[in-house]
Design an enzyme around this catalytic site. Structure first.
Site, PDB file in Angstrom:
ATOM      1  N   TYR A 155     -43.440  22.205-111.273  1.00 27.26           N
ATOM      2  CA  TYR A 155     -42.598  21.573-110.249  1.00 27.26           C
ATOM      3  C   TYR A 155     -41.601  22.580-109.674  1.00 27.26           C
ATOM      4  O   TYR A 155     -41.205  22.486-108.519  1.00 27.26           O
ATOM      5  CB  TYR A 155     -41.883  20.350-110.841  1.00 27.26           C
ATOM      6  CG  TYR A 155     -41.558  19.291-109.818  1.00 27.26           C
ATOM      7  CD1 TYR A 155     -42.562  18.737-109.016  1.00 27.26           C
ATOM      8  CD2 TYR A 155     -40.262  18.826-109.655  1.00 27.26           C
ATOM      9  CE1 TYR A 155     -42.275  17.757-108.084  1.00 27.26           C
ATOM     10  CE2 TYR A 155     -39.969  17.844-108.721  1.00 27.26           C
ATOM     11  CZ  TYR A 155     -40.970  17.322-107.942  1.00 27.26           C
ATOM     12  OH  TYR A 155     -40.683  16.353-107.015  1.00 27.26           O
ATOM     13  N   LYS A 162     -34.914  18.499-105.688  1.00 28.99           N
ATOM     14  CA  LYS A 162     -34.710  17.072-105.966  1.00 28.99           C
ATOM     15  C   LYS A 162     -33.366  16.821-106.652  1.00 28.99           C
ATOM     16  O   LYS A 162     -32.731  15.785-106.437  1.00 28.99           O
ATOM     17  CB  LYS A 162     -35.856  16.526-106.826  1.00 28.99           C
ATOM     18  CG  LYS A 162     -37.194  16.429-106.108  1.00 28.99           C
ATOM     19  CD  LYS A 162     -37.167  15.478-104.931  1.00 28.99           C
ATOM     20  CE  LYS A 162     -38.564  15.246-104.379  1.00 28.99           C
ATOM     21  NZ  LYS A 162     -38.559  14.369-103.174  1.00 28.99           N
TER      22      LYS A 162
END
Length: 255
Positions: A155, A162
């Site tokens: 990720y 995020k």
């Protein structure tokens, strides 16, 4: 029953029927909202239009969220067409594929900038443009993921983006609260979307989530859509600045 009759909802990020934005749009329409669907550019218009045609009464608009001039043009069109905005759905995120692979320490400066510009700053820019049209208050909803707070393999820079997005939700909630505009994020579990496939090891993530989550299953797009419809409605009138987990409870587990 959720009632969004008479409300205007703008949805950004509807790419295909596997996207979370599609399920959100379906649920908002089911509740009675009038939909404005935004696509990035002329190249994406054809596929987006096919989806828009399946949403009765929905209209399509072009807007690259990384371009302030296009954002200004869009909201001028929205004001002329609808006169107001009640709900804004920000389902937009991007990082260069090469910065989602390999070792995080090798993240490029440009990859970091692009990830934060498209995935985070766009929420600020869209909220600023929408706020003057939210004359009766409103609800702004974005999408995040557990990788914002725990390390998720592959990720990488998107996890950092995020995390910034979730902080942005809190600051926007404080900034826009006096105008009765609520800002919240939905943190969904892994879903077989086109974007998720770019992260890698999706199959293993889905397997682990289904085994470890309290509900012993993976979340489905339509369940995220239901949560978004709730956040768009007056039923969530006192909820703002929050990250709402829609992940079958996976986030509560220690191991």
């Amino acid at each position: 029953m959720i009632d969004l009759e008479g409300k205007v909802a703008i949805v950004f990020g509807l790419a295909n029927k596997r996207s979370i934005a599609w399920s959100i749009a379906l649920k908002l329409q089911e509740a009675g909202a009038q939909l404005a669907i935004c696509y990035q550019n002329e190249r994406m218009k054809a596929e987006a239009q096919g989806l828009i045609d399946e949403l009765a009464g929905a209209e399509g608009f072009q807007c690259d969220v990384s371009n302030d001039a296009e954002i200004d043009t869009l909201f001028g069109q929205i004001k002329e067409r609808y006169g107001k905005v009640d709900v804004l759905v920000h389902a937009v995120a991007f990082a260069p594929p090469e910065d989602l692979r390999g070792d995080f320490v090798n993240t490029s400066r440009e990859g970091f900038r692009v990830a934060h510009d498209v995935s985070v700053y766009s929420l600020i820019a869209l909220s600023r443009a929408a706020a003057p049209l939210m004359t009766d208050g409103g609800s702004i909803i974005t999408l995040t993921y557990y990788g914002a707070e725990k390390v998720v393999p592959n990720y990488n820079v998107m996890g950092v983006a995020k995390a910034a997005l979730e902080a942005t939700v809190r600051y926007l909630a404080a900034s826009l609260g006096p105008r009765r505009i609520r800002v919240n994020a939905i943190s969904a579990g892994p879903i077989k979307t086109l974007a998720a496939r770019g992260v890698g090891a999706l199959g293993e993530m889905l397997k682990v989530h289904a085994e470890k989550s309290p509900l012993r299953k993976n979340v489905e797009q339509i369940e995220v859509g239901g949560a978004a419809a709730f956040l768009a409605s007056d039923l969530s009138g006192a909820i703002t600045g929050e990250t709402i987990y829609v992940d079958c409870g996976y986030n509560i587990m220690g191991f």
